[in-house]
Write an enzyme that holds these catalytic residues in place. Structure first.
Site, PDB file in Angstrom:
ATOM      1  N   GLU A 135       0.834  -1.202   0.000  1.00 44.63           N
ATOM      2  CA  GLU A 135       0.000   0.000   0.000  1.00 44.63           C
ATOM      3  C   GLU A 135       0.871   1.256   0.000  1.00 44.63           C
ATOM      4  O   GLU A 135       2.022   1.228   0.457  1.00 44.63           O
ATOM      5  CB  GLU A 135      -0.861   0.025   1.273  1.00 44.63           C
ATOM      6  CG  GLU A 135      -2.302  -0.380   1.074  1.00 44.63           C
ATOM      7  CD  GLU A 135      -3.162   0.708   0.426  1.00 44.63           C
ATOM      8  OE1 GLU A 135      -2.625   1.564  -0.316  1.00 44.63           O
ATOM      9  OE2 GLU A 135      -4.380   0.683   0.659  1.00 44.63           O
ATOM     10  N   ASP A 136       0.310   2.348  -0.481  1.00 41.16           N
ATOM     11  CA  ASP A 136       1.023   3.616  -0.411  1.00 41.16           C
ATOM     12  C   ASP A 136       0.961   4.219   0.994  1.00 41.16           C
ATOM     13  O   ASP A 136       1.964   4.607   1.554  1.00 41.16           O
ATOM     14  CB  ASP A 136       0.479   4.615  -1.463  1.00 41.16           C
ATOM     15  CG  ASP A 136      -1.039   4.792  -1.406  1.00 41.16           C
ATOM     16  OD1 ASP A 136      -1.723   4.129  -0.591  1.00 41.16           O
ATOM     17  OD2 ASP A 136      -1.551   5.613  -2.199  1.00 41.16           O
ATOM     18  N   ASP A 140      -4.235   5.395   6.351  1.00 36.07           N
ATOM     19  CA  ASP A 140      -4.739   6.610   6.983  1.00 36.07           C
ATOM     20  C   ASP A 140      -5.733   6.188   8.072  1.00 36.07           C
ATOM     21  O   ASP A 140      -5.328   5.803   9.167  1.00 36.07           O
ATOM     22  CB  ASP A 140      -5.358   7.462   5.860  1.00 36.07           C
ATOM     23  CG  ASP A 140      -5.857   8.824   6.311  1.00 36.07           C
ATOM     24  OD1 ASP A 140      -5.659   9.191   7.474  1.00 36.07           O
ATOM     25  OD2 ASP A 140      -6.452   9.534   5.479  1.00 36.07           O
ATOM     26  N   ARG A 146       1.548  12.358  -8.792  1.00 33.61           N
ATOM     27  CA  ARG A 146       2.041  11.015  -8.495  1.00 33.61           C
ATOM     28  C   ARG A 146       3.512  10.838  -8.878  1.00 33.61           C
ATOM     29  O   ARG A 146       4.227  10.034  -8.296  1.00 33.61           O
ATOM     30  CB  ARG A 146       1.226   9.960  -9.264  1.00 33.61           C
ATOM     31  CG  ARG A 146      -0.209   9.829  -8.809  1.00 33.61           C
ATOM     32  CD  ARG A 146      -0.827   8.574  -9.404  1.00 33.61           C
ATOM     33  NE  ARG A 146      -2.277   8.574  -9.362  1.00 33.61           N
ATOM     34  CZ  ARG A 146      -2.999   8.174  -8.316  1.00 33.61           C
ATOM     35  NH1 ARG A 146      -2.404   7.754  -7.222  1.00 33.61           N
ATOM     36  NH2 ARG A 146      -4.318   8.209  -8.361  1.00 33.61           N
TER      37      ARG A 146
HETATM   38  P1  IMP Z   1      -7.782   4.938   4.584  1.00 33.09           P
HETATM   39  O1  IMP Z   1      -8.846   4.008   4.120  1.00 33.09           O
HETATM   40  O2  IMP Z   1      -8.348   6.126   5.322  1.00 33.09           O
HETATM   41  O3  IMP Z   1      -6.688   4.270   5.387  1.00 33.09           O
HETATM   42  O4  IMP Z   1      -7.158   5.604   3.317  1.00 33.09           O
HETATM   43  C1  IMP Z   1      -6.333   4.953   2.508  1.00 33.09           C
HETATM   44  C2  IMP Z   1      -6.253   5.584   1.149  1.00 33.09           C
HETATM   45  O5  IMP Z   1      -6.589   6.977   1.136  1.00 33.09           O
HETATM   46  C3  IMP Z   1      -4.836   5.503   0.666  1.00 33.09           C
HETATM   47  O6  IMP Z   1      -4.590   4.272   0.034  1.00 33.09           O
HETATM   48  C4  IMP Z   1      -4.748   6.686  -0.256  1.00 33.09           C
HETATM   49  O7  IMP Z   1      -5.197   6.313  -1.551  1.00 33.09           O
HETATM   50  C5  IMP Z   1      -5.690   7.696   0.316  1.00 33.09           C
HETATM   51  N1  IMP Z   1      -4.959   8.679   1.153  1.00 33.09           N
HETATM   52  C6  IMP Z   1      -4.992   8.784   2.496  1.00 33.09           C
HETATM   53  N2  IMP Z   1      -4.217   9.781   2.933  1.00 33.09           N
HETATM   54  C7  IMP Z   1      -3.661  10.332   1.828  1.00 33.09           C
HETATM   55  C8  IMP Z   1      -2.729  11.422   1.623  1.00 33.09           C
HETATM   56  O8  IMP Z   1      -2.255  12.107   2.540  1.00 33.09           O
HETATM   57  N3  IMP Z   1      -2.400  11.673   0.331  1.00 33.09           N
HETATM   58  C9  IMP Z   1      -2.890  10.952  -0.723  1.00 33.09           C
HETATM   59  N4  IMP Z   1      -3.747   9.927  -0.568  1.00 33.09           N
HETATM   60  C10 IMP Z   1      -4.132   9.629   0.696  1.00 33.09           C
HETATM   61 MG    MG Z   2      -4.212   3.869  -1.891  1.00 29.46          MG
END
Ligand code: IMP
Ligand code: MG
Length: 185
Positions: free
Chosen positions: A105-106, A109, A171
């Protein structure tokens, strides 16, 4: 004469993690994966599109037999907040049964996307299931998710670059940065 053509770099307020720091860390993570899975084969499941650059650099540090598959997901809703409802835009091409799966994963969050993916993939009966993320925005976690390999912890700010986008842009930046506030306005 000075080159005054505007570039993407002009939109960046601050570089949080440099290209060198990223590459150094990826080499370390790759070495750890090699040690942890010595003698095994692995299947890397990369989450599109954000993990693309990380995946490409990481596998060059993994000297083990490996295969790659992709998942594309999107959380409903626009903007910079994850809604928590995950939609699978592209599922894996192959079965993962009895394989050593590592999700790449990148960024994690809220943890909602990863939580959803872990539940989904566990049902498919992999031999092992691990998680590797370049970035961890731990302060924002809403769901506790197990992460085995983390590149960097980042503060609660929206970051871009090295695969991560804002509205599909930025990106290709080779570092992780924070955008100037006026970009979001
Ligand atoms: P989560 O489900 O809240 O953990 O979010 C995960 C996804 O939200 C990541 O895989 C990213 O695609 C996107 N995301 C969350 N934070 C960021 C950020 O600071 N920059 C860019 N994408 C983000
Ligand atoms: Mg992502």
């Amino acid at each position: 004469m000075l080159n005054t053509t505007p570039t993407l770099y002009d939109d960046v307020a601050e570089v949080l993690i440099s290209e060198e720091q990223i590459q150094q860390k990826i080499a370390e993570i790759g070495a750890r994966i090699c040690t942890d899975f010595a003698g095994e084969q692995i299947l890397i499941v990369a989450v599109l599109k954000g993990a693309l650059l990380f995946l490409a650099d990481l596998i060059r540090h993994i000297d083990l037999p490996l295969a790659i598959d992709f998942l594309a997901v999107s959380s409903y809703g626009a903007g910079t907040e994850s809604s928590g409802v995950v939609r699978i835009l592209k599922d894996l091409d192959e079965t993962i049964e009895h394989q050593n799966v590592i999700i790449v994963e990148d960024i994690v969050d809220s943890g909602r996307t990863l939580d959803y993916l872990l539940r989904m993939l566990r049902q498919r009966n992999p031999a092992t299931l691990h998680v590797c993320t370049l970035l961890d925005k731990r302060e924002r976690r809403e769901i506790d998710v197990p992460i085995d390999y983390v590149g960097f912890e980042v503060p609660d700010a929206f970051v871009v670059g090295y695969g991560l986008d804002y509205a599909e842009h930025y990106r290709q930046l080779p570092f992780i940065g924070v955008l100037k506030p006026e970009i979001y306005e």
